[in-house]
Design a protein around this motif. Structure first.
Motif, PDB file in Angstrom:
ATOM      1  N   SER A  37       0.839  -1.197   0.000  1.00 37.34           N
ATOM      2  CA  SER A  37       0.000   0.000   0.000  1.00 37.34           C
ATOM      3  C   SER A  37       0.875   1.249   0.000  1.00 37.34           C
ATOM      4  O   SER A  37       1.766   1.394   0.841  1.00 37.34           O
ATOM      5  CB  SER A  37      -0.908   0.025   1.236  1.00 37.34           C
ATOM      6  N   GLY A  38       0.622   2.136  -0.943  1.00 33.73           N
ATOM      7  CA  GLY A  38       1.301   3.419  -0.987  1.00 33.73           C
ATOM      8  C   GLY A  38       0.299   4.523  -0.685  1.00 33.73           C
ATOM      9  O   GLY A  38      -0.800   4.549  -1.229  1.00 33.73           O
ATOM     10  N   SER A  39       0.662   5.432   0.204  1.00 34.64           N
ATOM     11  CA  SER A  39      -0.256   6.506   0.588  1.00 34.64           C
ATOM     12  C   SER A  39       0.533   7.774   0.873  1.00 34.64           C
ATOM     13  O   SER A  39       1.766   7.779   0.891  1.00 34.64           O
ATOM     14  CB  SER A  39      -1.062   6.102   1.825  1.00 34.64           C
ATOM     15  N   GLY A  40      -0.192   8.858   1.113  1.00 33.27           N
ATOM     16  CA  GLY A  40       0.474  10.110   1.408  1.00 33.27           C
ATOM     17  C   GLY A  40       1.135  10.122   2.768  1.00 33.27           C
ATOM     18  O   GLY A  40       2.267  10.569   2.923  1.00 33.27           O
ATOM     19  N   PHE A  41       0.401   9.592   3.782  1.00 34.31           N
ATOM     20  CA  PHE A  41       0.866   9.753   5.161  1.00 34.31           C
ATOM     21  C   PHE A  41       0.879   8.451   5.966  1.00 34.31           C
ATOM     22  O   PHE A  41       1.125   8.492   7.175  1.00 34.31           O
ATOM     23  CB  PHE A  41      -0.020  10.775   5.873  1.00 34.31           C
ATOM     24  N   GLY A  42       0.618   7.323   5.332  1.00 38.64           N
ATOM     25  CA  GLY A  42       0.581   6.067   6.052  1.00 38.64           C
ATOM     26  C   GLY A  42      -0.864   5.621   6.294  1.00 38.64           C
ATOM     27  O   GLY A  42      -1.806   6.379   6.073  1.00 38.64           O
TER      28      GLY A  42
ATOM     29  N   VAL B 245       4.183   2.052   2.454  1.00 38.20           N
ATOM     30  CA  VAL B 245       5.114   3.139   2.152  1.00 38.20           C
ATOM     31  C   VAL B 245       4.309   4.423   2.049  1.00 38.20           C
ATOM     32  O   VAL B 245       3.268   4.456   1.389  1.00 38.20           O
ATOM     33  CB  VAL B 245       5.877   2.883   0.839  1.00 38.20           C
ATOM     34  N   SER B 246       4.779   5.472   2.706  1.00 39.28           N
ATOM     35  CA  SER B 246       4.106   6.765   2.619  1.00 39.28           C
ATOM     36  C   SER B 246       5.026   7.797   1.981  1.00 39.28           C
ATOM     37  O   SER B 246       6.258   7.711   2.092  1.00 39.28           O
ATOM     38  CB  SER B 246       3.682   7.258   4.007  1.00 39.28           C
ATOM     39  N   LEU B 247       4.427   8.769   1.303  1.00 35.42           N
ATOM     40  CA  LEU B 247       5.212   9.847   0.707  1.00 35.42           C
ATOM     41  C   LEU B 247       5.931  10.663   1.776  1.00 35.42           C
ATOM     42  O   LEU B 247       7.050  11.131   1.566  1.00 35.42           O
ATOM     43  CB  LEU B 247       4.304  10.752  -0.126  1.00 35.42           C
ATOM     44  N   LEU B 248       5.275  10.850   2.924  1.00 38.03           N
ATOM     45  CA  LEU B 248       5.908  11.631   3.990  1.00 38.03           C
ATOM     46  C   LEU B 248       7.188  10.946   4.479  1.00 38.03           C
ATOM     47  O   LEU B 248       8.234  11.593   4.624  1.00 38.03           O
ATOM     48  CB  LEU B 248       4.943  11.829   5.152  1.00 38.03           C
ATOM     49  N   ALA B 249       7.113   9.637   4.728  1.00 33.88           N
ATOM     50  CA  ALA B 249       8.312   8.905   5.159  1.00 33.88           C
ATOM     51  C   ALA B 249       9.375   8.923   4.073  1.00 33.88           C
ATOM     52  O   ALA B 249      10.575   9.021   4.369  1.00 33.88           O
ATOM     53  CB  ALA B 249       7.948   7.475   5.531  1.00 33.88           C
ATOM     54  N   ALA B 250       8.955   8.834   2.798  1.00 36.69           N
ATOM     55  CA  ALA B 250       9.912   8.874   1.691  1.00 36.69           C
ATOM     56  C   ALA B 250      10.619  10.221   1.642  1.00 36.69           C
ATOM     57  O   ALA B 250      11.831  10.299   1.405  1.00 36.69           O
ATOM     58  CB  ALA B 250       9.201   8.597   0.371  1.00 36.69           C
ATOM     59  N   ALA B 251       9.872  11.300   1.879  1.00 32.35           N
ATOM     60  CA  ALA B 251      10.463  12.639   1.853  1.00 32.35           C
ATOM     61  C   ALA B 251      11.476  12.822   2.975  1.00 32.35           C
ATOM     62  O   ALA B 251      12.536  13.432   2.783  1.00 32.35           O
ATOM     63  CB  ALA B 251       9.371  13.694   1.953  1.00 32.35           C
ATOM     64  N   LEU B 252      11.164  12.300   4.148  1.00 37.06           N
ATOM     65  CA  LEU B 252      12.111  12.389   5.261  1.00 37.06           C
ATOM     66  C   LEU B 252      13.346  11.538   4.999  1.00 37.06           C
ATOM     67  O   LEU B 252      14.478  11.926   5.325  1.00 37.06           O
ATOM     68  CB  LEU B 252      11.426  11.967   6.561  1.00 37.06           C
ATOM     69  N   ASP B 253      13.137  10.378   4.379  1.00 36.91           N
ATOM     70  CA  ASP B 253      14.261   9.514   4.041  1.00 36.91           C
ATOM     71  C   ASP B 253      15.196  10.189   3.041  1.00 36.91           C
ATOM     72  O   ASP B 253      16.425  10.060   3.134  1.00 36.91           O
ATOM     73  CB  ASP B 253      13.750   8.188   3.474  1.00 36.91           C
ATOM     74  N   LEU B 254      14.628  10.942   2.102  1.00 40.10           N
ATOM     75  CA  LEU B 254      15.448  11.677   1.140  1.00 40.10           C
ATOM     76  C   LEU B 254      16.375  12.675   1.833  1.00 40.10           C
ATOM     77  O   LEU B 254      17.446  13.001   1.321  1.00 40.10           O
ATOM     78  CB  LEU B 254      14.540  12.442   0.172  1.00 40.10           C
TER      79      LEU B 254
ATOM     80  N   ALA C  54      -3.886  10.580   8.157  1.00 40.25           N
ATOM     81  CA  ALA C  54      -4.105   9.442   7.263  1.00 40.25           C
ATOM     82  C   ALA C  54      -5.127   9.724   6.169  1.00 40.25           C
ATOM     83  O   ALA C  54      -4.992   9.240   5.039  1.00 40.25           O
ATOM     84  CB  ALA C  54      -4.529   8.215   8.073  1.00 40.25           C
ATOM     85  N   SER C  55      -6.149  10.506   6.469  1.00 40.76           N
ATOM     86  CA  SER C  55      -7.212  10.745   5.487  1.00 40.76           C
ATOM     87  C   SER C  55      -6.927  11.935   4.579  1.00 40.76           C
ATOM     88  O   SER C  55      -7.697  12.223   3.667  1.00 40.76           O
ATOM     89  CB  SER C  55      -8.549  10.973   6.202  1.00 40.76           C
ATOM     90  N   ARG C  56      -5.833  12.641   4.800  1.00 42.07           N
ATOM     91  CA  ARG C  56      -5.504  13.787   3.967  1.00 42.07           C
ATOM     92  C   ARG C  56      -5.034  13.352   2.588  1.00 42.07           C
ATOM     93  O   ARG C  56      -4.421  12.290   2.437  1.00 42.07           O
ATOM     94  CB  ARG C  56      -4.391  14.625   4.605  1.00 42.07           C
ATOM     95  N   PRO C  57      -5.268  14.187   1.569  1.00 43.76           N
ATOM     96  CA  PRO C  57      -4.687  13.879   0.254  1.00 43.76           C
ATOM     97  C   PRO C  57      -3.182  14.107   0.285  1.00 43.76           C
ATOM     98  O   PRO C  57      -2.709  15.142   0.774  1.00 43.76           O
ATOM     99  CB  PRO C  57      -5.384  14.876  -0.679  1.00 43.76           C
ATOM    100  N   GLY C  58      -2.434  13.157  -0.209  1.00 43.35           N
ATOM    101  CA  GLY C  58      -0.985  13.286  -0.254  1.00 43.35           C
ATOM    102  C   GLY C  58      -0.518  13.420  -1.693  1.00 43.35           C
ATOM    103  O   GLY C  58      -0.852  12.586  -2.536  1.00 43.35           O
ATOM    104  N   GLN C  59       0.218  14.473  -1.983  1.00 44.36           N
ATOM    105  CA  GLN C  59       0.698  14.731  -3.346  1.00 44.36           C
ATOM    106  C   GLN C  59       2.087  15.332  -3.238  1.00 44.36           C
ATOM    107  O   GLN C  59       2.436  15.941  -2.233  1.00 44.36           O
ATOM    108  CB  GLN C  59      -0.302  15.651  -4.050  1.00 44.36           C
TER     109      GLN C  59
END
Length: 350
Positions: A62-67, A137-146, A73-78
């Protein structure tokens, strides 16, 4: 864009008959990958627990904006939203102009790479243990990992609270001259190289030189000094001088220059193939080589539903049933496939 060598089956998951098709395919499936907002797959009857009951060793990604849970969790992630809230836009911006987004969907791309790596790790574990797995995987965690390097410096440093770029220096935690500088007719990037050698190349008078030991504390002043000198001559003038003194550097390419770059051409990083509609399309090639070669592009990115009929026929579904599902909007097919289906319905060859 990156859907090389894939087939496309288009289903209307709001129809129970489409869910039945998914469940019929499940025994043949190793991985289910989805990026709906948390809760949507469960509402459709396709959540992890539901699929695990049918195929216990399924890898469910599962890929999402915030996990899958938490206050956001319910926010749109872009990508842009995540760049802004994760700090990426701030550290990419400057003290003069404020935050600025990276010029590519960097969080989406890194999130996708982490997504693929998570799936591969889960598959490897299944080979060893026989157990399936849910991968999130969440975009937020990916951004912090970057920003692992930058954030680690911030969290463990000496209280440095300004993380926007100073002057021409590209990164708050790098000393000058690390950055991109304008020349008389273009731009040059200077990486990690001895400041004293750069002073020598640029013929900076001794009395104007700021000692290298202050290259972090006086980023703006040093970069300004270099900026003024580099702007006095052309890129073609400076490049051989930096090359001769083994300074880490490069000219800054636009996209046309990237396409023409000798190393890019040597790597065959772009490949033109016949597109799904018959029009040639140029794709970015697979970035990894295996035994010296990148995987071949067997098929271009397909139109949505290009293989719906083939896949359902392969499942043993007969043509009248496929035509009925198509008429009811349960499945979707690409235009070319739809024409084939229409011909078949009139008694033509399918």
């Amino acid at each position: 864009m990156g859907n090389r060598n894939k087939r496309s089956l288009a289903l209307n998951l709001k129809d129970p008959r489409a869910i039945d098709i998914v469940m019929s395919l499940l025994p043949q499936v190793d991985v289910v990958a989805e990026n709906y907002r948390p809760g949507v797959m469960e509402q459709l009857g396709l959540g992890y627990e539901a699929l695990k009951a049918v195929k216990p060793d399924i890898i469910y990604a599962s890929g999402s904006g915030f996990g899958p849970d938490g206050p956001y969790a319910s926010r749109p992630g872009q990508d842009l939203i995540i760049q802004a809230m994760s700090g990426i836009a701030t550290i990419t911006g400057t003290r003069q102009d404020g935050p600025r987004a990276v010029g590519v969907s960097v969080v989406d791309h890194h999130g996708a790479a982490l997504y693929a790596n998570g799936i591969l790790t889960a598959l490897f574990n299944r080979e060893r243990t026989g157990e399936g797995c849910r991968v999130d995987v969440s975009l937020l965690a990916a951004a912090l990992d970057l920003q692992q390097e930058s954030l680690t410096c911030f969290l463990n440093g000496d209280g440095h609270d300004e993380v926007r770029q100073a002057g021409r220096v590209s990164g708050w935690y790098f000393p000058a001259p690390y950055g991109i500088y304008a020349t008389a007719d273009g731009f040059i990037a200077l990486s990690l190289s001895p400041l004293d050698i750069i002073y020598q190349i640029l013929e900076i008078p001794e009395k104007e030189r700021i000692p290298a030991k202050r290259a972090f504390d006086e980023q703006r002043e040093i970069s300004g000094l270099l900026e003024r000198r580099l702007a006095q001559d052309t890129t073609a003038h400076w490049l051989p001088l930096f090359e001769r003194h083994h300074v880490w550097h490069t000219s800054v390419n636009d996209y046309a220059q990237v396409v023409a770059d000798p190393q890019v051409r040597h790597l065959k990083s772009f490949e033109t193939v016949e597109g799904a509609t018959g029009t040639p399309v140029t794709l970015v090639n697979h970035p990894v080589r295996y035994n010296g070669s990148a995987p071949a592009i067997r098929t271009p990115p397909p139109q949505l539903g290009a293989h719906t009929i083939d896949i359902l026929s392969g499942m043993g579904m007969n043509r009248p049933m496929i035509d009925s599902l198509l008429a009811d909007g349960v499945i979707g097919v690409a235009k070319d496939a739809e024409a084939v289906a229409a011909d078949a319905a009139k008694g033509g060859v399918a």
